[in-house]
Design a protein around this motif. Structure first.
Motif, PDB file in Angstrom:
ATOM      1  N   THR A  69     -58.463  49.070  53.882  1.00 20.59           N
ATOM      2  CA  THR A  69     -58.834  50.404  54.435  1.00 20.59           C
ATOM      3  C   THR A  69     -58.612  50.455  56.237  1.00 20.59           C
ATOM      4  OG1 THR A  69     -60.920  51.836  54.492  1.00 20.59           O
ATOM      5  CG2 THR A  69     -61.285  49.833  55.204  1.00 20.59           C
ATOM      6  N   ASP A  70     -58.299  51.740  56.375  1.00 21.03           N
ATOM      7  CA  ASP A  70     -58.158  51.990  57.865  1.00 21.03           C
ATOM      8  C   ASP A  70     -59.321  52.723  58.681  1.00 21.03           C
ATOM      9  OD1 ASP A  70     -57.347  52.579  60.294  1.00 21.03           O
ATOM     10  OD2 ASP A  70     -55.173  53.195  60.049  1.00 21.03           O
ATOM     11  N   LEU A  71     -60.151  52.189  59.259  1.00 17.22           N
ATOM     12  CA  LEU A  71     -61.367  52.687  59.584  1.00 17.22           C
ATOM     13  C   LEU A  71     -60.936  53.818  60.971  1.00 17.22           C
ATOM     14  CD1 LEU A  71     -63.518  49.646  60.132  1.00 17.22           C
ATOM     15  CD2 LEU A  71     -63.292  51.396  58.244  1.00 17.22           C
ATOM     16  N   GLY A  72     -59.676  53.940  61.125  1.00 16.08           N
ATOM     17  CA  GLY A  72     -59.373  54.701  62.394  1.00 16.08           C
ATOM     18  C   GLY A  72     -59.552  53.973  63.848  1.00 16.08           C
ATOM     19  N   ASP A  89     -69.531  44.812  68.013  1.00 12.93           N
ATOM     20  CA  ASP A  89     -70.488  45.461  66.979  1.00 12.93           C
ATOM     21  C   ASP A  89     -69.506  45.949  65.891  1.00 12.93           C
ATOM     22  OD1 ASP A  89     -72.471  45.187  68.839  1.00 12.93           O
ATOM     23  OD2 ASP A  89     -72.395  47.282  69.374  1.00 12.93           O
ATOM     24  N   VAL A  90     -68.602  46.577  65.984  1.00 12.56           N
ATOM     25  CA  VAL A  90     -67.596  47.098  64.749  1.00 12.56           C
ATOM     26  C   VAL A  90     -67.415  45.946  63.675  1.00 12.56           C
ATOM     27  CG1 VAL A  90     -65.486  47.311  65.841  1.00 12.56           C
ATOM     28  CG2 VAL A  90     -66.212  48.850  63.927  1.00 12.56           C
ATOM     29  N   THR A  91     -66.833  44.679  64.746  1.00 10.87           N
ATOM     30  CA  THR A  91     -66.361  43.375  63.843  1.00 10.87           C
ATOM     31  C   THR A  91     -67.508  42.774  63.410  1.00 10.87           C
ATOM     32  OG1 THR A  91     -64.616  43.330  65.722  1.00 10.87           O
ATOM     33  CG2 THR A  91     -64.387  41.661  64.034  1.00 10.87           C
ATOM     34  N   ILE A  92     -68.524  42.597  63.892  1.00  9.38           N
ATOM     35  CA  ILE A  92     -69.889  42.079  63.191  1.00  9.38           C
ATOM     36  C   ILE A  92     -69.836  42.778  61.917  1.00  9.38           C
ATOM     37  CG2 ILE A  92     -72.031  42.160  63.249  1.00  9.38           C
ATOM     38  CD1 ILE A  92     -72.004  41.043  66.009  1.00  9.38           C
ATOM     39  N   ASP A  93     -69.981  44.173  61.914  1.00  4.86           N
ATOM     40  CA  ASP A  93     -70.099  45.213  60.594  1.00  4.86           C
ATOM     41  C   ASP A  93     -69.351  44.813  59.507  1.00  4.86           C
ATOM     42  OD1 ASP A  93     -72.379  46.351  61.711  1.00  4.86           O
ATOM     43  OD2 ASP A  93     -71.280  48.147  62.166  1.00  4.86           O
ATOM     44  N   ILE A  94     -67.949  44.740  59.886  1.00  2.43           N
ATOM     45  CA  ILE A  94     -66.712  44.237  59.042  1.00  2.43           C
ATOM     46  C   ILE A  94     -67.025  42.804  58.453  1.00  2.43           C
ATOM     47  CG2 ILE A  94     -64.371  43.936  58.877  1.00  2.43           C
ATOM     48  CD1 ILE A  94     -64.130  46.431  61.098  1.00  2.43           C
ATOM     49  N   VAL A  95     -67.299  41.919  59.346  1.00  3.61           N
ATOM     50  CA  VAL A  95     -67.313  40.534  58.847  1.00  3.61           C
ATOM     51  C   VAL A  95     -68.675  40.386  58.077  1.00  3.61           C
ATOM     52  CG1 VAL A  95     -67.705  38.218  59.359  1.00  3.61           C
ATOM     53  CG2 VAL A  95     -66.002  39.466  60.825  1.00  3.61           C
ATOM     54  N   GLY A  96     -69.573  41.244  58.341  1.00  2.00           N
ATOM     55  CA  GLY A  96     -71.055  41.100  57.565  1.00  2.00           C
ATOM     56  C   GLY A  96     -70.694  41.657  56.294  1.00  2.00           C
ATOM     57  N   ASP A  97     -69.877  42.418  56.100  1.00  2.47           N
ATOM     58  CA  ASP A  97     -69.741  43.213  54.694  1.00  2.47           C
ATOM     59  C   ASP A  97     -68.519  42.425  53.979  1.00  2.47           C
ATOM     60  OD1 ASP A  97     -71.493  45.260  55.113  1.00  2.47           O
ATOM     61  OD2 ASP A  97     -69.954  46.571  56.313  1.00  2.47           O
ATOM     62  N   GLY A 113     -63.985  40.702  72.195  1.00  3.64           N
ATOM     63  CA  GLY A 113     -65.190  41.172  71.311  1.00  3.64           C
ATOM     64  C   GLY A 113     -64.808  40.866  69.742  1.00  3.64           C
ATOM     65  N   ALA A 114     -63.791  40.841  69.352  1.00  2.97           N
ATOM     66  CA  ALA A 114     -63.438  40.371  67.987  1.00  2.97           C
ATOM     67  C   ALA A 114     -63.780  38.925  67.920  1.00  2.97           C
ATOM     68  CB  ALA A 114     -61.966  41.025  67.486  1.00  2.97           C
TER      69      ALA A 114
END
Ligand code: MN
Ligand code: MN
Length: 283
Positions: A69-72, A89-97, A113-114
């Protein structure tokens, strides 16, 4: 409702829920020290990705069958420390999912950050620059400080393709990292270097960051801080192909697309190769 056009990475058509890979862009270049323009990198990489066949012949996979998927793009903050927090923050969400983050830059600062979010034990970076300054232009989050910041949180740092930095940075690199200069890659060959890197990684969790300027600027001149006498696009492809199965997060940064598209083209292909190799290895 009609389906409206929306530029996203080619074949990254999975829903977020179904995706195994989550691509996102960080159109940020506020700390750029020489030529600005990497903020346009993610868009250029996505545009040229549409040029390629969805079939990837070296692995025999079709990208239409891979859940990507491409989140933009991130709506980026101005200050580098805020930007790093946003990316974390956004990477934590991705990894957490349970998904693998694939970040398109934008300047290298975003990588800090990543890496904080992925929390690898080994960080491998291809870069013309050591990026080991403690501070540059008044901020510890300049794109010239990325590897230094990463060094503070990751057990082992491996730098491949470097050929630029001051004496102090080379001293830090020699003492605190595993450094393969561009000259060393040329002398020993990328295959031999990667065999050593794989041994170093072992079974540990790794992160792979490619700064586009690792490649000789005579091949890919769309760069904010161009350096000649670097790695070849084939060297970088070998790095991505070899290490992809072993890494938990990937980024391709520092594409400043004011060339004829070659820098973004290499970036887009490397994103595809990363996903293909990681997917095939994990199946
Ligand atoms: Mn860099
Ligand atoms: Mn660089």
């Amino acid at each position: 409702m009609h389906e409206l056009a929306h530029i996203h990475f080619a074949d990254a058509d999975a829903s977020y829920e179904d995706a195994r890979y989550a691509i996102f862009g960080v159109p940020y270049d506020s700390t750029t020290s020489f030529r600005p323009g990497t903020r346009f990198g993610p868009r250029a990489i996505r545009e040229i990705s549409l040029n390629f066949e969805s079939y990837e012949p070296s692995t025999g996979i079709d990208f239409c069958e891979v859940p990507v998927t491409d989140l933009g793009d991130l709506g980026v903050s101005r200050l580098p420390e805020d930007l790093v927090g946003q990316v974390t923050d956004v990477t934590i969400d991705i990894v957490g999912d349970g998904k693998v983050p694939v970040m398109l830059g934008g300047e290298h600062t975003a990588t800090v950050g990543a890496v904080r979010a992925v929390a690898p034990e080994v960080y491998v970076v291809c870069d013309a620059h050591l990026d080991l300054r403690d501070e540059l232009d008044g901020t510890p989050y300049s794109h010239g400080c990325v590897t230094r910041r990463v060094l503070e949180t990751v057990e082992d740092v491996i730098i491949i393709g470097a050929r630029s930095g001051d004496a102090e940075q080379f001293a830090v690199a020699t003492e605190e990292t595993q450094l393969y200069t561009a000259d060393a890659v040329r002398e020993r060959g990328i295959t031999a270097v990667l065999a050593e890197v794989l041994g170093e990684i072992g079974e540990r969790k790794a992160y792979l960051s490619i700064d586009a300027d690792a490649i000789d600027c005579c091949f890919t001149p769309g760069l904010g801080t161009p350096e000649p006498f670097g790695m070849t696009p084939l060297d970088i492809r070998e790095v991505v192909r070899t290490l992809a199965p072993h890494v938990a997060g990937f980024d391709y940064v520092e594409v400043a697309p004011f060339d004829s598209g070659q820098t973004a083209a290499v970036a887009a292909q490397m994103v595809r190769e990363f996903i293909a190799r990681h997917w095939v290895a994990g199946r």
